[in-house]
Structures are given as structure tokens and as C-alpha cells.
Enzyme design. Sequence first.
Site, PDB file in Angstrom:
ATOM      1  N   ASP A  91       0.863  -1.179   0.000  1.00 34.90           N
ATOM      2  CA  ASP A  91       0.000   0.000   0.000  1.00 34.90           C
ATOM      3  C   ASP A  91       0.899   1.228   0.000  1.00 34.90           C
ATOM      4  O   ASP A  91       1.587   1.510   0.987  1.00 34.90           O
ATOM      5  CB  ASP A  91      -0.890  -0.018   1.237  1.00 34.90           C
ATOM      6  CG  ASP A  91      -1.883   1.127   1.265  1.00 34.90           C
ATOM      7  OD1 ASP A  91      -1.729   2.072   0.462  1.00 34.90           O
ATOM      8  OD2 ASP A  91      -2.816   1.087   2.087  1.00 34.90           O
ATOM      9  N   ASN A 118       3.309   3.300 -11.902  1.00 36.73           N
ATOM     10  CA  ASN A 118       2.002   3.375 -12.561  1.00 36.73           C
ATOM     11  C   ASN A 118       0.823   3.465 -11.591  1.00 36.73           C
ATOM     12  O   ASN A 118      -0.292   3.741 -12.017  1.00 36.73           O
ATOM     13  CB  ASN A 118       1.849   2.137 -13.462  1.00 36.73           C
ATOM     14  CG  ASN A 118       0.451   1.945 -13.979  1.00 36.73           C
ATOM     15  OD1 ASN A 118      -0.012   2.695 -14.848  1.00 36.73           O
ATOM     16  ND2 ASN A 118      -0.258   0.949 -13.459  1.00 36.73           N
ATOM     17  N   HIS A 119       1.033   3.265 -10.298  1.00 37.21           N
ATOM     18  CA  HIS A 119      -0.073   3.194  -9.349  1.00 37.21           C
ATOM     19  C   HIS A 119      -0.684   4.574  -9.106  1.00 37.21           C
ATOM     20  O   HIS A 119      -0.023   5.600  -9.263  1.00 37.21           O
ATOM     21  CB  HIS A 119       0.400   2.607  -8.022  1.00 37.21           C
ATOM     22  CG  HIS A 119       1.500   3.406  -7.384  1.00 37.21           C
ATOM     23  ND1 HIS A 119       2.820   3.285  -7.757  1.00 37.21           N
ATOM     24  CD2 HIS A 119       1.472   4.344  -6.402  1.00 37.21           C
ATOM     25  CE1 HIS A 119       3.550   4.109  -7.037  1.00 37.21           C
ATOM     26  NE2 HIS A 119       2.761   4.769  -6.204  1.00 37.21           N
ATOM     27  N   SER A 169      -0.366  11.960 -16.618  1.00 42.63           N
ATOM     28  CA  SER A 169      -1.668  12.286 -17.180  1.00 42.63           C
ATOM     29  C   SER A 169      -1.672  13.689 -17.767  1.00 42.63           C
ATOM     30  O   SER A 169      -0.888  14.553 -17.363  1.00 42.63           O
ATOM     31  CB  SER A 169      -2.726  12.185 -16.078  1.00 42.63           C
ATOM     32  OG  SER A 169      -3.933  12.795 -16.455  1.00 42.63           O
ATOM     33  N   TYR A 182      -6.074  15.565  -7.634  1.00 47.74           N
ATOM     34  CA  TYR A 182      -5.439  14.622  -8.561  1.00 47.74           C
ATOM     35  C   TYR A 182      -4.499  15.354  -9.514  1.00 47.74           C
ATOM     36  O   TYR A 182      -3.353  14.935  -9.734  1.00 47.74           O
ATOM     37  CB  TYR A 182      -6.520  13.880  -9.344  1.00 47.74           C
ATOM     38  CG  TYR A 182      -5.996  12.886 -10.350  1.00 47.74           C
ATOM     39  CD1 TYR A 182      -5.618  11.614  -9.952  1.00 47.74           C
ATOM     40  CD2 TYR A 182      -5.879  13.224 -11.697  1.00 47.74           C
ATOM     41  CE1 TYR A 182      -5.135  10.693 -10.868  1.00 47.74           C
ATOM     42  CE2 TYR A 182      -5.395  12.317 -12.620  1.00 47.74           C
ATOM     43  CZ  TYR A 182      -5.023  11.055 -12.210  1.00 47.74           C
ATOM     44  OH  TYR A 182      -4.540  10.153 -13.123  1.00 47.74           O
ATOM     45  N   THR A 185      -1.134  16.334  -8.018  1.00 47.53           N
ATOM     46  CA  THR A 185      -0.138  15.261  -7.920  1.00 47.53           C
ATOM     47  C   THR A 185       0.549  15.016  -9.257  1.00 47.53           C
ATOM     48  O   THR A 185       1.738  14.693  -9.305  1.00 47.53           O
ATOM     49  CB  THR A 185      -0.787  13.951  -7.432  1.00 47.53           C
ATOM     50  OG1 THR A 185      -1.708  13.440  -8.411  1.00 47.53           O
ATOM     51  CG2 THR A 185      -1.525  14.162  -6.121  1.00 47.53           C
ATOM     52  N   LEU A 216      -7.263  10.449 -22.798  1.00 48.94           N
ATOM     53  CA  LEU A 216      -8.443   9.656 -22.458  1.00 48.94           C
ATOM     54  C   LEU A 216      -8.166   8.173 -22.628  1.00 48.94           C
ATOM     55  O   LEU A 216      -7.585   7.753 -23.621  1.00 48.94           O
ATOM     56  CB  LEU A 216      -9.621  10.065 -23.346  1.00 48.94           C
ATOM     57  CG  LEU A 216     -10.248  11.420 -23.028  1.00 48.94           C
ATOM     58  CD1 LEU A 216     -11.196  11.830 -24.142  1.00 48.94           C
ATOM     59  CD2 LEU A 216     -10.985  11.376 -21.696  1.00 48.94           C
ATOM     60  N   ALA A 221     -12.294   1.568 -14.709  1.00 48.41           N
ATOM     61  CA  ALA A 221     -12.251   2.568 -13.642  1.00 48.41           C
ATOM     62  C   ALA A 221     -12.399   3.977 -14.204  1.00 48.41           C
ATOM     63  O   ALA A 221     -13.127   4.809 -13.649  1.00 48.41           O
ATOM     64  CB  ALA A 221     -10.934   2.453 -12.871  1.00 48.41           C
TER      65      ALA A 221
END
Length: 251
Positions: A91, A118-119, A169, A182, A185, A216, A221
Site C-alpha cells: 500500500d 504506474n499506481h 496524465s 489529482y 499530484t 483519455l 475505472a
Amino acid sequence: MILLGKVLCAVGIVAGLLAIFWRDTFNPDTISGTRVLLTGASMGIGEQMAYHYSRFGAEIVLTARRETLLQKVMEKCLQLGAKKVFYIPADMSSSQAPEKVVQFALQKLGGLDHLVLNHIGSSPFQMWDGDVEHTRWLMQVNFLSYVALASAALPSLAESKGTLIVVSSLTGKFSTPFTASYSATKFALDGFFGSLRQELAMQNQDVCITLCVLGLINTDAALEKIRTANLKSATECPGRLKCSPTGFGNK
């Protein structure tokens, strides 16, 4: 307008020539035996990357939170041709997890050639509501753990002249509504790893850093978050154009 037309025409010609004469120099054999640590590997983009590495005969350590999903991914990786596969549940909201995961990978593989970060932590699409604690938690998962993993793995990557791959992203390039925490980050990832790339070059360390800026995507999810955000836009932006919620980079 005439000048613009000429420019567009020239760009079109260049693009066409590149499409015709471009050669893909990728050699799958170069991945065979590559030692890979892949985070966020239990589903979505991370799961698919694990399968691609496996088809090329890589040696892989998988990590994510859910052990049952990791077991399934490991089994399929072995079926697809991975030379070795191990997994370690972790985690990344825990500050001790990155060091533990890297040391596990070094022990099992004897070193690292590729580190794939990638998490992500779950973050709802919603207007900023002042939840600083959630933002702090998300920074730990989406940014600080990336820094800690990279720092722990850099000596091995430098020794192998390896590659550090950071999955980010478009929300780290362009701000969008409903993604304040988000997006913060992802902007942080861009700034840190962009600077680190330059510092490694200044030190003549042969470690390649690739920042993957995703647009996109159509993972389950991401699509669910888009549906949720569209419902919010209908209620929170009445009588206006939709607030343009996106599934940028959400796995």
C-alpha cells in the site's frame, strides 16, 4: 488565410512523408531477460503492461494492494512467456512501502533494468470541498511514493543503465474541473521527474526517464469516473456547457 493554408498543407505533407518512411526500430529481443519492477500491476494499464513485458520474456516483480488480483496477473504472465514473475502486495500510502518493494525486487531479480511507476490513489471527480487530508494522502500515493521508489531504485538503474518510466496524465499539463487534488499530484510528477532527468544528465548518469502523459483511456475505472462526473456536471453546472470532466490518465 492563404499563409495559414500553405502552412497546414506543408505540415500535412511532412506528416504524410513521415508515415510512409518511418521505421519502427524496436527490437522485442532487447526486452528478453529485462528485470522489471511494475507498480499498480493488478488491473488496468499496469496489468496490460505486465502482459506485454511477459510476451517479450521479461523478468518481473509486480506490486499493488490486492494480493488475489496480483496472483491472477502473475499466473497469466507466466503463461504468456515471462521468464520469472514475483509479486509483493503493498500500500503506497505507507511511507515504508517503497523501500520494502524495491528491496524485494532487488533480492528476487538481482537488480533492475526498468522501473515502471504506474499506481494511483482513488480520487473522486468533484468540486474542491476543502478536504486537505485527502489531498495530503493523495500526494503520498501519487507523488511522494514515486519519488521514494525512484530514489531507492536509482543506484541499480544507474548500474544497469536502465530506464525509469513514470505514467502520468494530461491533467498534469492542463487543469480541468473536478480534479484539483489529482491534478496537483500529476503536475508534481512532471516537475520532479523533468528536473531529475536534467540532473542525471548533468552527472553523466545513463538512466533514461520517460514520462508517459496519458490522455483519455477506456479502462473500467476511468469510464466509471467519467459517468459519475457527467452526472455531477449536470447538477453542479446547470444551464451551462458541461464542465468537461475527463478520464485523463485514470487507470
